[in-house]
Write an enzyme that holds these catalytic residues in place. Structure first.
Site, PDB file in Angstrom:
ATOM      1  N   ARG A  95     -12.231   5.746  -2.784  1.00 33.50           N
ATOM      2  CA  ARG A  95     -11.179   4.787  -2.423  1.00 33.50           C
ATOM      3  C   ARG A  95     -11.581   3.363  -2.771  1.00 33.50           C
ATOM      4  NH1 ARG A  95      -7.357   6.644   1.368  1.00 33.50           N
ATOM      5  NH2 ARG A  95      -6.967   4.596   2.267  1.00 33.50           N
ATOM      6  N   CYS A 144       0.827  -1.211   0.000  1.00 30.82           N
ATOM      7  CA  CYS A 144       0.000   0.000   0.000  1.00 30.82           C
ATOM      8  C   CYS A 144       0.867   1.270   0.000  1.00 30.82           C
ATOM      9  CB  CYS A 144      -0.977  -0.051   1.174  1.00 30.82           C
ATOM     10  SG  CYS A 144      -2.406   1.012   0.974  1.00 30.82           S
ATOM     11  N   HIS A 190      -3.562  -5.864   2.038  1.00 35.82           N
ATOM     12  CA  HIS A 190      -3.415  -5.996   3.486  1.00 35.82           C
ATOM     13  C   HIS A 190      -3.971  -7.354   3.901  1.00 35.82           C
ATOM     14  CE1 HIS A 190      -2.510  -1.725   3.829  1.00 35.82           C
ATOM     15  NE2 HIS A 190      -3.643  -1.416   3.223  1.00 35.82           N
TER      16      HIS A 190
END
Lengths: 418, 246
Positions: B127, B92, B190
Site C-alpha cells: 500500500r 480515496c 486525506h
C-alpha cells in the site's frame, strides 16, 4: 525444560534486569526479543501448564489487565503480567520469564497478535473488550481483525469473556464454545454500522442492536446497571447484584471491571473478592492519576483513537476546568492524525483549551473548525501552565490533560524529570 | 446566491473511516464565514441521498466501498446532481467509486459510478502510505499536502485531467494524483485534504456559489500546518533519503 529454553529464559531475565538497572527502559521488549531469537517457541514453553488470562481489544487493555491482575493477586499468589503495556510476543515472553513457573499470568495482547498468542499460550480465560479504528496507516481494517479472531476462537477451548455490546467483538467471540457475555458498553458506534456477518446494516437502539440477517446482541450473562448519578452495579445471571466501586473514573472503566470480574470467576476468584481488589487501584501506568505538573494539579488521561476520545470527552464533560489536548503522530500513534476530525471536540467549546504536542498544528486547525477557541503551546508542561492561567480565578481546581499515546508518555517523562 | 448552500457528506457510515468527513465541515464553515448561509448534512446510507450543491465522499474499507457504490447507483441522485452542475469532491475509496471501475477486496473489477473518467486497478506493490505533496494543475490552488493510504493504481482517461503532479508520494501511481473534469474532483489525499489545503476548498466554494471571488479569511492556522507538513514531506525526509523524490 530443554537447555535451549533455559538459556533463553536466563538471557531474557538477565537482559531485562540489566536494562532496568541501567535505566535504559522498563526492560520488557529487548530481553523478550533475545529470548525468542534463542528459542522461537519460548512463549509456548513458558505458558505450558500455567493458569493464564489474556485481555485484548482496541481500548482499555492496559487498565483491564491491571484490574484483573489485582483480582488474582488478592488470593495471595504472585501474578505475572506485562504491566508496561508491551503487548506483543517479546513483552509476553519477558513477563513470563521473570517469575515462578507455576505463577498465574494476566497478559495484555495486541488485537492483531491475538490469534498467535492464543495458539501459543492456551489461556484459561480470554477477555475481549471492543474493536474500533486505530492507527489506520499500519494496522488492518477492524472487520478483518474480527474475522481473524473468529477463525482463531473456533479452534480453542478457553472460556471467552466478551463485550455483548460491540457487534465486531460478538462476531469474533461467537465462534468459541464457551462464552460469558457481559454488557461491556460501547459509546462509539461508527465502526459497527456494517454487519460483519452479512454486510447489511446493524441497527442500534438504547441498549441493544440487531441486523436483518439475525445477527444480534446476545443476552448478557452479566448485565451492568448504571444509575443517573453514575453508580454502577454488576448483575449476574444467578441473581447476585454487586456494586462496582473503583478509584479510577469513567463508566468505561467500570464496565471493563465487570468484564475483569467475570474473567476472575473463570480463574476461580469470586467476583465480590475481585471487585474489592480492583477497587484499590488508583492509577494504571500513570493514566487517570492526578499529578502535580509544574505546580498545577493535573488529571492525566490517555486516548488513542476516536472511540477512546469519545469516552474521555464524555468523562470530562460535566466539568468547566481547563483542558490540555496533546497530539503526536509517531509510529506508535499512527502517522496520520486525520482521525482528529472524527473526534467531537465541539464539546470542549466554552472551556479554556490549550493545544500541544508534535501535531498541535493539525489539532489547532481541527479545533478552529470545531469552534473551540484555544491557545497553541509547543511544550506540554508549559501548556499545562498556560491552561492554568487561562482558568484564571477558578482557583485551585484540577485541570484535565488528555494526550494520545506518545504525547501522554512525553508528559509523564517530562514531569518525572522535573 | 440567496438560498442556503447545501453540502452533503455522502455515507459517513460507509465512507467515514479516514476522517474525510472534515471536508464537508471545512466547506460549510468557510462558506458561512463569507456570509453564505450553509447547511451541512451527513447522509447515511440507509436513506435517500438529498439533493445538494456540493457532495463530499471519503475513504472507507473494501466491503463498505462496494456497498456504497451499489446504494449510490440505485439511488441515482448523485449522477443527476452532477449532470445539473453540482460540485463533487471525492477522496480515496470515494475517488475510486466515482470512476468507471475499481477493484473489490479480492481484486475483481467493480463498475463505478462513471462520473469521472478514471479507472483503478489493484497495485502490486505494498500500500502507498505516507505524506504526499502534489502540485495542482487547477487555477490558483498551488501545492497540495495530504496523507495517502491506499493500494490502488488509477489511470486518468481522456475525459478527465490529472489533479496535479506528484512531488513526493505515490498518488495515481504514474507521477500524477487525482483527476478532475467539470466540477467533479477526485484525489487520494486525506488530512482532511480541504483542511490542509484551503485554496482548494475555496475553489470548490467559488464553483458552488458562482462567485468569482471570495473574501479572504485569516488562515494562519492552516498556513502553519501547511509549512510544517511540506517540511516534513519534502525537507527532512528528503535529507534522510527515506522517500523517493523526483
Amino acid at each position: 525444560m530443554t537447555t535451549r529454553t533455559r538459556v533463553a529464559v536466563f538471557a531474557t531475565a538477565s537482559l531485562n534486569g540489566l536494562s532496568r538497572r541501567l535505566h535504559m527502559g522498563s526492560g520488557t521488549v529487548a530481553g523478550g526479543r533475545i529470548g525468542l531469537a534463542i528459542a522461537p517457541n519460548l512463549l509456548e514453553t513458558l505458558g505450558a501448564g500455567r493458569r493464564s488470562a489474556v485481555v485484548s481489544g482496541t481500548n482499555g487493555k492496559t487498565t483491564t489487565t491491571r484490574l484483573l491482575a489485582a483480582a488474582l493477586e488478592s488470593t495471595g499468589v504472585p501474578v505475572l503480567t506485562n504491566a508496561t503495556g508491551s503487548n506483543m510476543p517479546a513483552g509476553h515472553v519477558a513477563a513470563l520469564a521473570g517469575g515462578p513457573a507455576d505463577a498465574p499470568a494476566v497478559l495484555e495482547v495486541d488485537e492483531a497478535y491475538l490469534p498467535a498468542i492464543i495458539g501459543a499460550l492456551h489461556p484459561n480465560a480470554l477477555v475481549l473488550l471492543n474493536l474500533s479504528r486505530d492507527q489506520l496507516d499500519r494496522s488492518n481494517e477492524v472487520r478483518m481483525v474480527a474475522t481473524r479472531w473468529r477463525e482463531a476462537l473456533a479452534e480453542t477451548i478457553c472460556t471467552v469473556v466478551a463485550n455483548a455490546d460491540d457487534p465486531l467483538v460478538v462476531f469474533g467471540a461467537q465462534a468459541a464454545t464457551s462464552v460469558v457475555w457481559v454488557a461491556g458498553g460501547m459509546r462509539w458506534r461508527s465502526d459497527a454500522a456494517g454487519c460483519p456477518a452479512c454486510g447489511g446494516r446493524i441497527r442500534f437502539d438504547e441498549v441493544s442492536w440487531s441486523c436483518e440477517c439475525g445477527f444480534a446482541r446476545p443476552t448478557p450473562d452479566v448485565d451492568v446497571e448504571v444509575e443517573p448519578d453514575g453508580r454502577t452495579t454488576a448483575v449476574f445471571a444467578d441473581g447476585r447484584r454487586l456494586p462496582v466501586v473503583l478509584l479510577i473514573p469513567g463508566l468505561f472503566n467500570h464496565r471493563n471491571a465487570v468484564l475483569a470480574a467475570a474473567a476472575a470467576e473463570v480463574l476461580g476468584v469470586p467476583a465480590d473478592h475481585a471487585f474489592e481488589a480492583m477497587g484499590q487501584i488508583e492509577g494504571v501506568a500513570g493514566r487517570f492519576s492526578v499529578q502535580d505538573v509544574g505546580g498545577v494539579s493535573t488529571r492525566l488521561l490517555l486516548a488513542k483513537n476516536p472511540a477512546g476520545w469519545e469516552e474521555l470527552l464524555f468523562l470530562v464533560a460535566p466539568g468547566t476546568s481547563p483542558v490540555v489536548v496533546a497530539i503526536n503522530a509517531r509510529i506508535a500513534d499512527g502517522r496520520d492524525p486525520s482521525w482528529l476530525w472524527d473526534v467531537p471536540f465541539e464539546r470542549l467549546s466554552g472551556r479554556p483549551v490549550v493545544a500541544t504536542g508534535e501535531r498541535s498544528a493539525d489539532l489547532s486547525v481541527r479545533l478552529h473548525y470545531a469552534g473551540v477557541e484555544h491557545e497553541r503551546v509547543a511544550d506540554p508542561v508549559e501548556a499545562v501552565a498556560v491552561a492554568a492561567r487561562l482558568g484564571g480565578d477558578r482557583g485551585v481546581e484540577t485541570i484535565e490533560f488528555i494526550g494520545n499515546y506518545t504525547a501522554f508518555h512525553d508528559l509523564l517523562r517530562a514531569n518525572r524529570a522535573s | 446566491m440567496n438560498r442556503s448552500l447545501r453540502i452533503v457528506v455522502v455515507y459517513p457510515d460507509l465512507l467515514g473511516t479516514y476522517g474525510d468527513g472534515g471536508n464537508g465541515l471545512v466547506l460549510t464553515r468557510r462558506a458561512e464565514r463569507r456570509g453564505f448561509p450553509a447547511e451541512l448534512i451527513e447522509a447515511a446510507s440507509d436513506g435517500p441521498l438529498p439533493v445538494a450543491d456540493v457532495y463530499t465522499l471519503g475513504g472507507g474499507e473494501d466491503g463498505p466501498q462496494v456497498r456504497a457504490t451499489e446504494s449510490l447507483n440505485e439511488d441515482g441522485t448523485l449522477a443527476r446532481a452532477v449532470r445539473n452542475g453540482a460540485v463533487v469532491f471525492a477522496v480515496c475509496a470515494g475517488y475510486q467509486i466515482i470512476g468507471t471501475t475499481f477493484p473489490a477486496a479480492d481484486g475483481s473489477p467493480v463498475p463505478g459510478l462513471g462520473l469521472l473518467d478514471v479507472a483503478t486497478v489493484k497495485g502490486r506493490a505494498p500500500r502507498a502510505v505516507g505524506e504526499i505533496v502534489v502540485d495542482a494543475d487547477l487555477p490558483g490552488v498551488g501545492a497540495l499536502t495530504g496523507f495517502e493510504n491506499h493500494g490502488g493504481l488509477t489511470e486518468v482517461g481522456p475525459g478527465a485531467q490529472p489533479l496535479g503532479r506528484v512531488r513526493t508520494g505515490v498518488g495515481n501511481g504514474d507521477y500524477t494524483d487525482g483527476a478532475w473534469a467539470g466540477r467533479v474532483v477526485g484525489t487520494y489525499l486525506h488530512g482532511p485534504a480541504l483542511a490542509r489545503n484551503p485554496a482548494l476548498a475555496d475553489l470548490l466554494l467559488r464553483w458552488a456559489t458562482g462567485e468569482d471571488e471570495l473574501a479572504p479569511l485569516d488562515d494562519y492556522r492552516e498556513q502553519a500546518l501547511r509549512s510544517e507538513r511540506f517540511e516534513a514531506a519534502l525537507g527532512r525526509r528528503t535529507a534522510r533519503g527515506r522517500r523517493r523524490v523526483r
